[in-house]
Design an enzyme around this catalytic site. Structure first.
Site, PDB file in Angstrom:
ATOM      1  CD  GLU A  65      -1.321  -2.293   2.168  1.00  0.00           C
ATOM      2  OE1 GLU A  65      -2.102  -2.868   2.937  1.00  0.00           O
ATOM      3  OE2 GLU A  65      -0.113  -2.612   2.049  1.00  0.00           O
ATOM      4  CB  CYS A  88      -0.983  -4.086   8.780  1.00  0.00           C
ATOM      5  SG  CYS A  88       0.202  -2.812   8.271  1.00  0.00           S
ATOM      6  NE  ARG A 220      22.209 -26.528 -10.297  1.00  0.00           N
ATOM      7  CZ  ARG A 220      21.629 -27.360  -9.441  1.00  0.00           C
ATOM      8  NH1 ARG A 220      21.556 -27.057  -8.157  1.00  0.00           N
ATOM      9  NH2 ARG A 220      21.094 -28.492  -9.858  1.00  0.00           N
TER      10      ARG A 220
END
Length: 379
Positions: A65, A88, A220
């Site tokens: 955000e 949050c 790899r």
């Protein structure tokens, strides 16, 4: 009777604007390597155009955000923010995202799914609503929840999300009668495995595979971080001159052994930079897989891919602890004396009781078939 009696299906409904912009946020969320934090994506939309995008790149960096708001600049005021996970509302390694959203002057927030973390107090939705911001929850909710499946399991159970990877012949074998296993699958399938490794926090093998194949288990030929390498090694038999032990200071190696494993071998491994974790043993005398998973979860492993061998794969299936399956099937037959089967376990009594991929996705990796999806365990 003449004429075409086929019934055509109506076209799927067109995506709404909210769904279209949330799709863009979901595409953002698939980037980065934020573990042990969740994947989150965000876009800022104003007057029908995206003016800012962002995703959570890695733990400790700005949340999606905040990145999208900063990218939008002055255009952010009065705009709509689309974010895959509820913002949050608590102080962590970064400030609360709800504060940044309110300070930016965003008028509307559209959220894919609510935060499932039971340890978080105070909802982001309630905080934004109290500030006078219009909030919509549940747009593309299934897709948004799917992005954070691994993290959701970890924060709600303390255990890693487990993917089981198999490479086998058409008749279910992983090696010839002489024990040769390189290579059952082709280069395209092996390249896909490197992509999968980069998407997991850790990969695991049993000690039999570690000794027989001497694998590196690194990423790899693909841009991505190598995962922590884990060996289930009840008696601490890992060769100190093998690829895993000799490269432990370059890429982490953890060995999970029994509580009664010899201390001298532990000291040798620790001197090479290997972490040794002791776990209880099962009734069969092997490392208890459930206890080992709990140890890995405590150390921040959110996602684990089990790559072999047959006994370890069988333990995860018997304990119903594998969440996903990734199977690569080569168009060859290794015969009834090919050793061993891809999975070594007692198995179900009937096909109806067998674990299975609920909604399998099939694709080709070169000449090999690749099937993957969520595992389900019938009652």
């Amino acid at each position: 009777m003449s004429g075409d009696t086929r019934v055509s299906k109506p076209p799927p409904p067109a995506a709404t604007d909210d769904e279209t912009w949330m799709d863009a946020a979901i595409a953002q969320a698939k980037q980065g390597q934020p573990s042990p934090n969740p994947h989150v994506g965000a876009v800022v939309v104003k007057e029908g155009e995206i003016v800012g995008t962002g995703f959570h790149e890695k733990a400790g960096t700005e949340h999606a955000e905040a990145v999208a708001i900063a990218a939008a600049g002055d255009a952010v005021r009065g705009a709509t923010l689309y974010v895959t996970l509820e913002p949050c509302n608590h102080e962590g390694r970064t400030p609360p995202c709800t504060d940044a959203i309110i300070a930016a002057g965003i008028a509307r927030v559209v959220i894919g799914c609510k935060d499932p973390n039971p340890n978080v107090e105070g909802g982001g939705v309630e905080r934004l609503t109290a500030a006078g911001i219009e909030v919509v929850v549940g747009v593309r909710e299934t897709q948004a929840r799917n992005i954070i499946r691994s993290w959701t399991k970890h924060v709600t159970t303390g255990l890693p999300h487990v993917s089981l990877k198999l490479a086998l012949s058409l008749d279910g074998r992983i090696a010839t009668r002489s024990g040769a296993s390189r290579w059952v699958t082709g280069p395209d399938a092996r390249a896909k495995v490197h992509v999968l490794r980069a998407r997991h926090d850790a990969v695991a093998v049993g000690i039999g595979t570690a000794i027989a194949d001497d694998p590196r288990l690194t990423v790899r030929d693909y841009t991505g971080q190598s995962p922590t390498r884990v060996v289930f090694d009840t008696k601490l038999r890992l060769p100190i001159d093998g690829h895993l032990a000799s490269t432990a200071r370059d890429t982490r190696v953890w060995v999970v052994c029994g509580e009664d494993a010899p201390t001298h071998e532990e000291e040798e491994l620790r001197e090479l930079g290997i972490d040794v974790l002791r776990a209880p043993k099962s009734s069969e005398g092997r490392v208890d897989v459930a206890a080992a998973l709990a140890l890995l979860g405590q150390r921040g492993i959110v996602s684990l891919m089990v790559e072999g061998g047959a006994e370890l794969a069988g333990s995860f299936l018997a304990g119903r602890m594998a969440d996903d399956m990734h199977a690569f099937i080569a168009p060859m037959l290794l015969g009834p004396r090919g050793r061993p089967g891809a999975v070594d376990w007692a198995g179900p009594d009937t096909p109806a009781q067998a674990p299975r991929i609920a909604k399998p996705s099939w694709e080709l990796c070169g000449a090999d078939a690749y099937v993957h999806g969520r595992l389900t365990y019938p009652d």
